[in-house]
Design a protein around this motif. Structure first.
Motif: not given
Lengths: 182, 221
Positions: B125, B161, B163-165, B167
């Motif tokens: 994260e 990251d 998928n840009q979530d 984490k």
């Protein structure tokens, strides 16, 4: 131990194993490197440092270095990191100059500089191989990591002292050449 | 090598069959035996019980055990495969094996992911990366503004990251590392390639100890 090592019996046919740093270069997959360079700025020359990512900085931590299992000396005798406001080009040029002055053979490879000094036919005293890399944190702030690949600690310290003088980086203070507090 | 060689007073550190360990790792049998010499020294430095405690681990790496830090603690946890709170010889060999120059990239990628996933959630994260970054800056006495720190994190997560979530998962980490292979440099110890030649002193010292012990015993016997 030192007594044993100095004994003629021990020196016969003995050459200290040299941790071969060269295979690290295989990690610098040239294709992958040039691809990532093109990804964010096609204008950047291959010689210029890349913008640092967090893991490159984190990877500089001496606490991630397990070589302490195998080395008697403190890790600060093998690696330094320091920041500088000098441009990357300047930093690399100065390191190159100082190393050349001290009789090193200098190679530039990707973003890294490798300097080696070897006295053939003599004992290993005075030999040293180091690797240095410059990273950009911001357009006015760079970080240099310099590591001893193998060789003479005294020469290594001499090189670091010369560098700190030349680059105006004070030794042992914040933002300067860092040694780990024992 | 067997228990006969240990000094009478000392407990012989329990250890797995070196042949078995060699078969499971990149080490040869004699390299496993050289590692055993190293293990004996580390595991007996504070308490002579044939196991490496967290304090002994720190001591071996940094020649003082005063400095606590998140990285060494996390590496210790990864060595301690069965969460016993101590490292036995098999743990030691298997973990060091990951750092062997001949070990697969995949094993190194897996280990490094678990290393940076400090809280073991299965994701790296942003907050964890920030914490590690701050730890590094403190170690180096480097002062960077909050702005710059955030900018470095922004760039890192933009790169890694996908998928840009917020984490980094294992899949993203694998991809990121393949684009930045130098990130795996921390996962290799060149010293391991030829450990028996690199450390003749370990073998030599053992023999010296045994000779001394033998003659002591003969005299007092």
């Amino acid at each position: 131990m030192a007594g044993i090592k100095n004994d003629e019996w021990f020196k016969q046919d003995y050459s200290p194993a040299v941790p071969d740093d060269d295979e690290e270069d295989t990690y610098f997959d040239d294709e992958a490197f040039s691809m990532s360079e093109m990804a964010y700025d096609g204008n950047k020359s291959p010689e210029s440092p890349t913008l640092i990512n967090a893991f490159q900085l984190i990877g500089m931590s001496s606490y991630l270095d397990l070589s302490g299992f195998f080395e008697k000396e403190d890790v600060s005798e093998r690696k330094i990191r320091f920041t500088s406001n000098h441009s990357a080009k300047d930093l690399v040029a100065r390191i190159q100059d100082i190393a050349t002055e001290m009789g090193f053979r200098v190679q530039m490879k990707n973003r890294r500089l490798k300097a080696t000094r070897e006295h053939r036919g003599q004992k290993c005293v005075g030999n040293l191989s180091i690797a240095a890399e410059v990273f950009e944190i911001s357009p006015s702030l760079y970080v240099v990591e310099l590591r001893k690949s193998y060789g003479d600690s005294t020469v290594y310290r001499q090189l670091c002292t010369k560098l700190s003088k030349d680059l105006g980086v004070p030794m042992g203070q914040g933002q300067g050449l860092i040694s780990i507090e024992a | 090598m067997g228990c006969l060689q240990c000094k009478a007073k000392r407990l012989c550190p329990k250890r797995e069959n070196p042949v078995k360990l060699a078969a499971q790792t990149a080490f040869s049998v004699s390299e496993v035996e050289a590692l055993f010499e190293l293990f004996k020294i580390i595991s007996s430095s504070l308490i002579d019980d044939g196991l490496i405690s967290k304090e002994e681990f720190r001591l071996a790496l940094f020649h003082n055990n005063k400095k606590k830090n998140i990285f060494t603690d996390r590496i210790f946890d990864l060595f301690d495969a069965n969460k016993k709170g101590v490292i036995d010889f098999a743990d030691f060999v298997r973990a060091l094996n990951v750092f062997h120059p001949n070990t697969s990239q995949e094993d190194k990628i897996n280990f490094s992911f678990r290393l940076y996933d400090m809280d073991g959630t299965g994701f790296i994260e942003r907050q964890e990366v920030k914490e590690m970054l701050i730890a590094l800056l403190s170690e180096c006495e480097m002062k960077l503004s909050e702005e710059i720190i955030e900018a470095i994190l922004d760039k890192t997560f933009m790169d890694a990251d996908t998928n840009q979530d917020g984490k980094i998962d294992m899949h993203e980490w694998k991809s990121f590392v393949s684009r930045n292979p130098s990130l795996l440099r921390v996962m290799t110890l060149p010293y391991l390639r030829d450990i028996t030649t690199t450390f003749p002193s370990f073998v030599f010292n053992t023999e010296v100890d045994e000779v001394a012990t033998l003659s002591e015993n003969t005299r007092s016997g």
